[in-house]
Structures are given as C-alpha cells and as structure tokens.
Design an enzyme around this catalytic site. Sequence first.
Site, PDB file in Angstrom:
ATOM      1  CE  LYS A 112      -0.286   5.796  -1.070  1.00  0.00           C
ATOM      2  NZ  LYS A 112       1.102   5.732  -0.698  1.00  0.00           N
TER       3      LYS A 112
HETATM    4  C1  LIG Z   1       2.009   4.703  -0.775  1.00  0.00           C
HETATM    5  C2  LIG Z   1       3.447   5.033  -0.586  1.00  0.00           C
HETATM    6  C3  LIG Z   1       4.447   4.303  -1.230  1.00  0.00           C
HETATM    7  C4  LIG Z   1       4.141   3.100  -2.082  1.00  0.00           C
HETATM    8  O1  LIG Z   1       3.434   3.439  -3.264  1.00  0.00           O
HETATM    9  P1  LIG Z   1       2.644   2.308  -4.075  1.00  0.00           P
HETATM   10  O2  LIG Z   1       1.926   3.044  -5.147  1.00  0.00           O
HETATM   11  O3  LIG Z   1       1.718   1.660  -3.101  1.00  0.00           O
HETATM   12  O4  LIG Z   1       3.664   1.353  -4.595  1.00  0.00           O
HETATM   13  C5  LIG Z   1       5.762   4.703  -1.063  1.00  0.00           C
HETATM   14  N1  LIG Z   1       6.083   5.747  -0.277  1.00  0.00           N
HETATM   15  C6  LIG Z   1       5.140   6.471   0.372  1.00  0.00           C
HETATM   16  C7  LIG Z   1       5.565   7.592   1.240  1.00  0.00           C
HETATM   17  C8  LIG Z   1       3.793   6.138   0.236  1.00  0.00           C
HETATM   18  O5  LIG Z   1       2.862   6.853   0.865  1.00  0.00           O
END
Ligand SMILES: *Cc1c(COP(=O)(O)O)cnc(C)c1O
Length: 462
Positions: A112
Amino acid sequence: MKYISTRGQAPELTFDEAMLTGLARDGGLYVPAEIPSFTRAEIEAMAGLSYEEIAYQVMRPFVGDAFTDEEFAGCITRAYKSFGHAARAPLVQLNENHYLLELFHGPTLAFKDFAMQLIGQLFQLALGKRGERVTIVGATSGDTGSAAIEAFRGLENVDVFILYPHGRVSEVQRRQMTTPADSNVHALALDGDFDDCQARVKDMFNHFDFRDGVRLAGVNSINWARVLAQVVYYFTSAVTLGAPRRRISFSVPTGNFGDVFAGYIAGRMGLPIDRLVVATNQNDILHRCISGAGYHKGAVLPSISPSMDIQVSSNFERALFFAYDRDAGAVRQLMDELKAGGFDVSQGALEALQDIYLSGRVSEEETSQAITDWLATTGELLCPHSAIGVKIGEDLREAATPMVTLATAHPAKFPAAVEAATGVHPPLPPRMADLYERPERVTRIANDLDAIETHIKGHIAK
Ligand SMILES: *Cc1c(COP(=O)(O)O)cnc(C)c1O
C-alpha cells in the site's frame, strides 16, 4: 486526460479532480476515458532504468495537465526516497521460473505504501495550488489505514480519519495506525467487520451534505491515483524478466481487486502479460465469480490473511466495466442487484474475464503449510497473504512462462501466523523496532453513520 464513472452518471473529471474526489457522485468508480499504450520499442527501452524513471514514464500520460513534468517527477522522487531498498520493488527468484516481487520495503511494510506515499505528495501539491483543505476518510482491513496515516501525517491541508474493524487487525497494523502522534490523523476502531467499515465510508460519500460540508476525499483503493501507482511495478518487474520479448504471468493476493486490476491496466498499456492470477483466501467470492458461479455475497470469515478478508471487492466494478465493454448501464444494474445479495455475470463478460484472469482459493491450513514449505525449500519467510499468492501461482504456473508473485506484506507485519507456521519470529526492521513501546491513541466507535459523522465534524481542524 479525462476520467469517466463506471456508472456513467457522474461528471467527467481531470486527473487531479478524480484523485481528490475518490468515489464518483453516482456511486461509481473513475476510470480513464482512454488507456494510453506503449509501443514494443518503448517498453524495450525501459530496461535498465530506475524505478522512479519507469514510474514517470508509465504514469505521466494519465496525469494530463494536472501537474507540470517537473512537479510530477518531484512527487515521485519524494514518494519513494523513504523506502528501505534501492530497487524499491526487488525481485527474488524462488525456483526455476517463479519469482517473488517484494513490495514491502516501504514505511509500513506493505505494498500500500507504493500508492499511498505518492498520493500524499500529489494531494499536498494539488491542495496547495488550490488553497484548499480536505478531510480524508478511509476504511481499512489493516494495511491501507497504516499506509494512509503514514503518508498524510503532519500534512497541512489534510485531516485523516481511518475506520478499521475493532479486534480484527494485527497488533503491528493497529499500532502503526494508533501510535503516530500528529494531530491531523485519527484512528477509529469500529464495532464491525471490514465490509461494515467500507459501507460506512460509502455512506458518507453518498451523504452529500456531510460530504460537501467537510470536503470529503477518499484514498481507499477505489481511488484511481492509487491504482495507477500500482501499475508501475508490473512494468519494472516484467522488463527485468525480459518483457516485451517474453510474456509474464503474475499471481496477486487479492482482496479489493486494486492491485490485480493495476496489472490489467498494465496489459492494456501494451505490457505482454500472459495471465493474472487472482489468489484469494477462504473469503473466495472473486474465485467463485471468475470460475463462473456468479458474484454472491456471503459472511466474512476472519482469517490469518486479514487484509484479504472481504466479500465485496470494490475495484471489481472496474473489471466488470471493461468486461461488459464499458457499458455503464449494465454496471449500474449489477450494482443494484448486489445490494440485494449478488448477481450473475453474462456469458460474454465471463469469457472476457476468463481471457485474462485465472483464480484460486487457499484454506487456512494450506496457507500455514505454504509458509512452512517455502521457508524450508527456499529460505524465504512469507507473510500469509504472499504465501497464498505463491501457492496458487505455483499451482497454476506454466513451465515456459515466468510467474511473478506479488509479496504484498513483510512477514513481521503478521508475526503470529508466521511464527505458528515456522517457529521463527520475524523481527521488525530496525527503523520500527520501538513500535511496541510507543503510546496508542484510538477512538472506539459504533457501526453507526450518525455517530461517525458527528465524531469527524468535532475533530477536524477549523
Ligand atoms: C491490501 C492487501 C491485499 C489485497 O490487495 P487488494 O488491492 O485490495 O486486492 C493483499 N495483501 C496485503 C498484505 C494487503 O495489504
């Protein structure tokens, strides 16, 4: 560059407007009216460039006149300079043709950060130019919230409120949200699950008096600027592995479908992607849907991969928009049916989805087993989300095509699950070693729109 809503009834916006708005006023999601693409020669010429240089080339066409070239390049430089690895997104080879793309070297140890650090810089620049301030509200299953708080803490033109499901995020995730002392960031622990958090955020955006009164802005994964920032590492990794001369497949641990949808955009831009593997945990609505069983909501089951514990996957609306050949009327109808529990996908749209996406589901036991096995065979300590991606990526991998699994978080972000599977306690990187000593600050709040709006109005800077 113009942006249009997947539901066809909101005004067209520019890049900066779409970024500051988040959710469209008709309830839809913004997508670019046209997707720019690269020639083969242009992609070939990316080999050997830095992460920042490729980021600039990939994202610049989407930004239009919102920022000058210099402004945009400056934001990219500032966004990634705090990352703990020179490559930003390094590749590690797991076996003969399966690679791990490490996306956890940012300040909160999950992918993120790639989007959020950039969006923090872009918000600051756009709001400064306009002389405006906004209130950012976001829902998180753990990682988005910490990344948003880290990206916006201390910024002058922004207040940030993050709703997370009380008791359902890991201790590291919680502490990353509750320990920053900056007065413009606020963690709210909601009595409910992630879908409740997400639903209340949507309610606030659809409550126009409130939305306009506090100048609401969204940075959830529905925000187009976030999707765009995630397109970049598909290019950097594919080019490193020999694209465009080779086709590459990606396995993506998936919840809200933002990360894997960024891969779809990379493909539409000319990157030769063979398959995008949608890897889910036991909350497998996407796997069921891509397998042809329709999109029908169930209850959310808490798991050891909590960032993927969802049943309604917001960005899937964008995938449907393209699978239905950009028919906004069809998307509106599906989303109406979803309110009543779910919908079936037309044959044509299902074929369009299956043309690019593969999918799989991993149980809790299989997730733990994958963490154990891959440590034993490769020495890699995987977080539970990444382990799900690696397991399904390996199962669905074809010998001749490189498979890249996106490692979405650092194992130290989910130490309990990792230690239970391996006996190894994954240490935090030194720059975060005092996380457990810092004081926490959080407000517990009912799953009630009125209560949440009142709290926000009472806590924004005037
Ligand atoms: C947010 C997240 C996901 C999922 O990603 P999306 O873009 O919501 O599909 C998977 N793994 C981790 C560690 C995350 O923080």
